[in-house]
Design a protein around this motif. Structure first.
Motif, PDB file in Angstrom:
ATOM      1  N   THR A  28       0.824  -1.208   0.000  1.00  0.00           N
ATOM      2  CA  THR A  28       0.000   0.000   0.000  1.00  0.00           C
ATOM      3  C   THR A  28       0.859   1.258   0.000  1.00  0.00           C
ATOM      4  O   THR A  28       0.612   2.189  -0.758  1.00  0.00           O
ATOM      5  N   SER A  29       1.882   1.326   0.811  1.00  0.00           N
ATOM      6  CA  SER A  29       2.724   2.519   0.868  1.00  0.00           C
ATOM      7  C   SER A  29       3.568   2.663  -0.398  1.00  0.00           C
ATOM      8  O   SER A  29       3.844   3.766  -0.838  1.00  0.00           O
ATOM      9  N   GLN A  30       3.991   1.576  -1.019  1.00  0.00           N
ATOM     10  CA  GLN A  30       4.752   1.654  -2.257  1.00  0.00           C
ATOM     11  C   GLN A  30       3.882   2.148  -3.410  1.00  0.00           C
ATOM     12  O   GLN A  30       4.332   2.931  -4.246  1.00  0.00           O
ATOM     13  N   ALA A  31       2.639   1.749  -3.462  1.00  0.00           N
ATOM     14  CA  ALA A  31       1.733   2.194  -4.519  1.00  0.00           C
ATOM     15  C   ALA A  31       1.459   3.692  -4.380  1.00  0.00           C
ATOM     16  O   ALA A  31       1.394   4.416  -5.378  1.00  0.00           O
ATOM     17  N   GLY A  32       1.313   4.174  -3.166  1.00  0.00           N
ATOM     18  CA  GLY A  32       1.098   5.604  -2.948  1.00  0.00           C
ATOM     19  C   GLY A  32       2.295   6.422  -3.394  1.00  0.00           C
ATOM     20  O   GLY A  32       2.149   7.490  -4.006  1.00  0.00           O
TER      21      GLY A  32
END
Length: 195
Positions: A28-32
């Motif tokens: 999730t944090s990498q996609a953001g």
């Protein structure tokens, strides 16, 4: 060292975490982060293309951009028959005249100012002016200067004469690209371009 009794917080199960403020970097944090980078890259490309377009359209000779509309700005037969011919020598020349060069042609304002002075008018100011108009015009501040404005228009080859509060001088000549390269002499004749 003090010896404290054992309680429920002394034996915690192992979770692999090292402090409450730390968290695993999941998908999730990498996609953001990737979405933010993509948005910033698109914004940067738009800015670069916009700047290139502005530079490309503003580069070049401004006379080339306004040379074509002069053909459509020719006066109609109604406009030329409305105003009777004025005898330039018979008109009393009491108005203060300002000549403003809006053509981009260096020296056009001075040349038209000299022609007006040579015909007997007092030229109070010669300067530059910015306008989108491509057709030269003469503006008079009061109806008492209308006859002088018409005579000056005939001398300078200007067809657009109007009463206006836009300018402060008695009569203001705005020289645009339609006549800038062909200033008259003091006797009203156009100068020979080969001279």
């Amino acid at each position: 060292m003090a010896d404290y009794p054992k309680d429920e917080f002394d034996d915690l199960p192992a979770t692999g975490r090292k402090g409450a403020h730390r968290r695993d970097g999941g998908p999730t944090s990498q996609a953001g982060a990737l979405a933010l980078i993509a948005i910033l890259a698109i914004a940067a490309l738009l800015l670069v293309f916009g700047a290139i377009n502005i530079i490309r359209t503003s580069a070049g000779d401004p006379e080339e951009k306004i040379a074509e509309p002069t053909a459509t700005a020719e006066p109609t037969s109604e406009e030329t028959t409305e105003e009777p011919s004025v005898d330039i020598d018979a008109v009393e020349k009491t108005a203060a005249v300002a000549v403003l060069n809006a053509s981009g042609v260096s020296g056009a304002g001075s040349a038209f100012g000299e022609a007006a002075e040579g015909a007997g008018w007092t030229v109070a100011q010669v300067g530059n002016h910015t306008t989108a108009d491509t057709v030269s015009s003469i503006h008079y501040s009061d109806p008492e200067f209308e006859a002088e404005a018409q005579a000056l228009a005939e001398l300078l080859g200007v067809t657009d004469v109007e009463e206006s509060e836009e300018f402060t001088d008695d009569i203001t000549v705005v020289v645009c690209s339609d006549i800038a390269n062909d200033p008259p002499t003091a006797d009203g004749a156009a100068e020979d371009p080969g001279a």
